[in-house]
Every structure is written in C-alpha cells, then in structure tokens.
Design an enzyme around this catalytic site. Structure first.
Site, PDB file in Angstrom:
ATOM      1  N   ARG A 165       0.806  -1.236   0.000  1.00 21.48           N
ATOM      2  CA  ARG A 165       0.000   0.000   0.000  1.00 21.48           C
ATOM      3  C   ARG A 165       0.838   1.284   0.000  1.00 21.48           C
ATOM      4  O   ARG A 165       0.336   2.353   0.348  1.00 21.48           O
ATOM      5  CB  ARG A 165      -0.963   0.026   1.195  1.00 21.48           C
ATOM      6  N   SER A 241     -11.479  -1.163   2.354  1.00 24.12           N
ATOM      7  CA  SER A 241     -10.773  -1.384   3.615  1.00 24.12           C
ATOM      8  C   SER A 241     -10.421  -0.037   4.213  1.00 24.12           C
ATOM      9  O   SER A 241      -9.775   0.785   3.555  1.00 24.12           O
ATOM     10  CB  SER A 241      -9.480  -2.161   3.383  1.00 24.12           C
ATOM     11  N   GLU A 335      -6.226   3.441   5.843  1.00 24.90           N
ATOM     12  CA  GLU A 335      -5.823   3.086   4.482  1.00 24.90           C
ATOM     13  C   GLU A 335      -6.175   4.177   3.467  1.00 24.90           C
ATOM     14  O   GLU A 335      -5.307   4.596   2.702  1.00 24.90           O
ATOM     15  CB  GLU A 335      -6.456   1.734   4.121  1.00 24.90           C
TER      16      GLU A 335
HETATM   17  N1  EPU Z   1      -3.821 -13.625   3.852  1.00 24.93           N
HETATM   18  C1  EPU Z   1      -2.752 -14.223   3.250  1.00 24.93           C
HETATM   19  N2  EPU Z   1      -2.946 -15.326   2.492  1.00 24.93           N
HETATM   20  C2  EPU Z   1      -4.165 -15.858   2.315  1.00 24.93           C
HETATM   21  C3  EPU Z   1      -5.277 -15.242   2.912  1.00 24.93           C
HETATM   22  C4  EPU Z   1      -5.081 -14.118   3.668  1.00 24.93           C
HETATM   23  O1  EPU Z   1      -1.633 -13.789   3.381  1.00 24.93           O
HETATM   24  O2  EPU Z   1      -4.286 -16.872   1.596  1.00 24.93           O
HETATM   25  C5  EPU Z   1      -3.607 -12.480   4.734  1.00 24.93           C
HETATM   26  C6  EPU Z   1      -3.732 -11.095   4.156  1.00 24.93           C
HETATM   27  O3  EPU Z   1      -2.520 -10.553   3.727  1.00 24.93           O
HETATM   28  C7  EPU Z   1      -4.262 -10.310   5.361  1.00 24.93           C
HETATM   29  C8  EPU Z   1      -5.138 -11.298   6.049  1.00 24.93           C
HETATM   30  O4  EPU Z   1      -4.650 -12.539   5.665  1.00 24.93           O
HETATM   31  O5  EPU Z   1      -3.216  -9.964   6.225  1.00 24.93           O
HETATM   32  C9  EPU Z   1      -6.598 -11.180   5.771  1.00 24.93           C
HETATM   33  O6  EPU Z   1      -6.911 -11.182   4.399  1.00 24.93           O
HETATM   34  P1  EPU Z   1      -8.376 -11.075   3.844  1.00 24.93           P
HETATM   35  O7  EPU Z   1      -8.424 -11.771   2.575  1.00 24.93           O
HETATM   36  O8  EPU Z   1      -9.336 -11.442   4.925  1.00 24.93           O
HETATM   37  O9  EPU Z   1      -8.614  -9.563   3.475  1.00 24.93           O
HETATM   38  P2  EPU Z   1      -8.533  -8.207   4.252  1.00 24.93           P
HETATM   39  O10 EPU Z   1      -7.327  -8.107   5.104  1.00 24.93           O
HETATM   40  O11 EPU Z   1      -9.846  -7.941   4.854  1.00 24.93           O
HETATM   41  C10 EPU Z   1      -7.251  -7.270   2.148  1.00 24.93           C
HETATM   42  C11 EPU Z   1      -7.227  -5.980   1.343  1.00 24.93           C
HETATM   43  C12 EPU Z   1      -8.469  -5.891   0.459  1.00 24.93           C
HETATM   44  C13 EPU Z   1      -8.499  -7.098  -0.448  1.00 24.93           C
HETATM   45  C14 EPU Z   1      -8.506  -8.371   0.421  1.00 24.93           C
HETATM   46  C15 EPU Z   1      -8.476  -9.649  -0.373  1.00 24.93           C
HETATM   47  C16 EPU Z   1      -6.016  -4.330   2.644  1.00 24.93           C
HETATM   48  C17 EPU Z   1      -6.102  -3.128   3.515  1.00 24.93           C
HETATM   49  N3  EPU Z   1      -7.170  -4.840   2.241  1.00 24.93           N
HETATM   50  O12 EPU Z   1      -8.370  -7.197   3.018  1.00 24.93           O
HETATM   51  O13 EPU Z   1      -8.404  -4.745  -0.309  1.00 24.93           O
HETATM   52  O14 EPU Z   1      -9.619  -7.078  -1.275  1.00 24.93           O
HETATM   53  O15 EPU Z   1      -7.333  -8.365   1.276  1.00 24.93           O
HETATM   54  O16 EPU Z   1      -7.203  -9.890  -0.845  1.00 24.93           O
HETATM   55  O17 EPU Z   1      -4.927  -4.785   2.316  1.00 24.93           O
HETATM   56  C18 EPU Z   1      -9.059  -2.481  -0.168  1.00 24.93           C
HETATM   57  O18 EPU Z   1      -7.877  -2.212  -0.069  1.00 24.93           O
HETATM   58  O19 EPU Z   1      -9.959  -1.608  -0.133  1.00 24.93           O
HETATM   59  C19 EPU Z   1      -9.435  -3.859  -0.250  1.00 24.93           C
HETATM   60  C20 EPU Z   1     -10.690  -4.242  -0.234  1.00 24.93           C
END
Ligand code: EPU
Length: 344
Positions: A165, A241, A335
């Site tokens: 980011r 997010s 963010e």
């Molecule tokens: N994670 C992994 N590997 C996986 C699954 C999850 O490393 O296989 C990690 C992620 O890096 C994160 C955590 O687990 O630390 C949770 O991931 P999750 O998929 O639940 O998503 P999130 O943290 O709620 C982030 C992005 C989203 C993006 C999703 C899906 C940010 C701030 N947000 O959200 O982006 O869609 O992952 O990949 O990084 C946005 O930036 O507005 C956004 C929606």
C-alpha cells in the site's frame, strides 16, 4: 477544459463525506494537465489529484484548492508475443474495465484484482492488491506529468518503490508530484494463476469444484467473493478497507498467535496480521458508531450509514483505534487518503 466551482467532495468520493472543493477541473486531454496546474498557480491554490474517489476521504472544511479529476481514456494492446503482452491504459479509465479487457483476451496478471473500485491511475498510487495478486508484480511503467520538471516522464517499476500500500506516489517527498497519465502492464499471454490459491479463493474453488483457472474464470470467482463480502460503493457509501493490515515482528506474531489471531507469512518472509480480526476481536464487528458501521461481513470496512460529517467518521475511527489498541496494543493505520483542507 471543464472547470466547476464549489463542488461538494461528498459528491466526488464513495465515502460521501466532505465539504466543498473551491475548484474541480476535469482532465480529459493531455494538454489540460499543464493548463490546470497553471490555473492553480495563478490563483495561488494547492492542487489535489483524484480518480474515482474510492479511496479518498474529504474533510468538513472542504478543500481550498483545485481538484484535478483524471478523465483520460483509452486502453490498447501495445505489443504481443506468444507468452507476453503489454497493455497500456489511460489513468482515467475505470480499473475494473481494464481487468475485464485483459480477461476477455485471456491475459493473466490482474484477474484477481477484479471489482476493485476506482480508476487505473489510482491503482499504482496505493499499489492495489487482492487475492494473491498485486499491481506491483505486473506494472512495467507509469507515464506521468511531473509537476517539478513540467514534462511527461516515464517511471519504471523499480522507480515507483512499491511495497504494501505504499509507493513514491503516496509516501515521502514526492507525494503529489506526479499526475498519472497512463499505466503499462506486462501480462502473461495464455497463462493463468496456479494453485495453491489465496485462502478465500481456494475455499471457493474447492467448494464449487472449479477446475477452470483461466483469467475470466478467476475474475468471476473473485467478483462473487467480493460481492458477498464487500459493499458496492454505488449502493453503500464506503472507501473499501478503512485500515491497513499490520506487519508484525516474530515476538508480536507469537503474542497474537497466543491471543488466537492468525498470522500470515507473506512472500517476502514478513509476517502480517489482519486488522479486521483485531477489530472483530475488540467486539466491534457489525457495530454502528456515530453513523459509521463496521461491516458485519468484513470488519476492515467502514460503511457510512448515516454519518453527516467527517467529525462523525473521526469519532468512530478514534473509538475503533482505541478499542484495538487497548486489547491488542496495535495502533491501526488508516488506508484511504485524506484531502488536506488546503487552508493556510
Ligand atoms: N492472507 C494471506 N494469504 C491468504 C489469505 C489471507 O496472506 O491466503 C492475509 C492477508 O494478507 C491479510 C489477512 O490474511 O493480512 C486477511 O486477508 P483477507 O483476505 O481477509 O482480506 P482483508 O485483510 O480484509 C485485504 C485488502 C483488500 C483485499 C482483500 C483480499 C487491505 C487493507 N485490504 O483485506 O483490499 O480485497 O485483502 O485480498 O490490504 C481495499 O484495499 O480496499 C481492499 C478491499
């Protein structure tokens, strides 16, 4: 060149908050860029660049300056070999239209970034990433207007210093220096994503017994996962997010693991935790604070249900941050970017 006066920032951003911007200029043509900067310089006003306003928050005092709205359009295939293709997209294109364009043609590299709101020009600024892909790995270069040298320049992938980011566009001394004109991506021709997939993607693939990993198939899956989990900014006011995920040290990782929080090992060996779980763990998932709702599907997302002002958002944000800090000792970082009021 289209100049509007006293436009509410709430109408330009998906969070739908914020007072008036003194001027808003739509950049529809390359020559509008220097003209707009000259206009602002003559009036001694600061400038702010915006795309779809999907990751931008406006404050109640508005912006005593000039907002440049990137409306530059066009998507083209620049070169193509049997295994690689270069696609050039103008900064004002809708990001998801570009993803669709590439998936339609079977190009792989950004299919997991389907349905991310916003414009092409905004994508490299915060280095968008989702479901195991991020733009940093496929971006070849960015064509930009440099406000300092008053010319079009090309920034290579490494020059953009992309990390989670963060890039030169949003971090450090050159923040706001470049107006992104076009983005060049190198995608795989004929390739596709390989298992194992990112958690949520893998679960969906297993549940639905999917064997087609083509770009269009992955695009459809990601679109469904996102539609299920994330608010559509056209329907519900939100900036996606609202907080960043957190990189943790080995000691912190051990401590949060003991507290029941999942720690993810990222490609670079760094450990990351999901701020959404911290918010949930602090008991705030689904709660409405000052008209802002912590999404009951994704706690990292704040939805503007009935907040009247930035002050409401600020109060909600403070409560969430304090609750997480008290319970887990981490200070959440916002963010979306915030437009400074421009009041000197
Ligand atoms: N994670 C992994 N590997 C996986 C699954 C999850 O490393 O296989 C990690 C992620 O890096 C994160 C955590 O687990 O630390 C949770 O991931 P999750 O998929 O639940 O998503 P999130 O943290 O709620 C982030 C992005 C989203 C993006 C999703 C899906 C940010 C701030 N947000 O959200 O982006 O869609 O992952 O990949 O990084 C946005 O930036 O507005 C956004 C929606």
């Amino acid at each position: 060149m289209n100049i509007k006066e006293n436009v509410p920032i709430s109408e330009l951003t998906t969070m739908r908050l914020g007072g008036k911007a003194r001027y808003v200029i739509e950049i529809q043509d390359l020559k509008d860029i220097p003209t707009a900067y000259n206009f602002a310089a003559e009036k001694k006003l600061p400038t702010w660049i915006m795309g779809g306003g999907a990751n931008t928050i406006g404050q109640d005092a508005g912006f005593a300056g000039v907002i440049l709205l990137n409306k530059l359009k066009g998507i083209e295939v620049v070169s193509e070999t049997s295994d690689e293709v270069v696609v050039r997209a103008m900064g004002g294109e809708i990001w998801d239209d570009l993803v669709d364009f590439t998936c339609e043609r079977g190009y792989s590299g950004i299919e997991a970034l389907s349905k991310i709101p916003g414009t092409v020009g905004a994508a490299p600024v915060q280095n968008i990433g989702a479901y195991g892909q991020d733009i940093a790995t496929v971006i070849e270069s960015v064509e930009a207007w440099d406000r300092e040298s008053h010319e079009l320049i090309i920034l290579s992938n490494t020059e953009m210093q992309m990390s989670y980011r963060s890039t030169i566009f949003n971090t450090g001394k050159d923040t706001g220096r470049y107006f992104i004109v076009a983005v060049n991506l190198i995608l795989a021709n004929d390739g596709h994503m390989q298992p194992p997939f990112y958690n949520a993607l893998q679960k969906y693939i297993d549940t639905h017994k999917i064997t087609d990993f083509s770009p269009m198939s992955i695009r459809k899956i990601v679109s469904e996962i996102r539609a299920e989990k994330l608010p559509d900014p056209a329907v519900e006011a939100s900036a996606g997010s609202f907080f960043k995920n957190i990189f943790v040290t080995d000691d912190e990782a051990a401590a949060v693991t003991a507290a029941g929080i999942k720690v993810w090992e990222k490609e670079n060996g760094k450990k990351m935790i999901n701020s959404g779980y911290l918010i949930e763990g602090a008991g705030l998932k689904g709660k409405e604070l000052h008209g802002m709702k912590v999404s009951d599907k994704a706690a990292l997302v704040l939805i503007n249900k009935s907040a009247k002002s930035y002050a409401d958002l600020d109060a909600a944000r403070t409560e969430i941050r304090n609750a997480v800090q008290e319970k887990y000792g981490f200070m959440l970082e916002q963010e979306p970017v915030e437009i400074p009021t421009g009041v000197k």
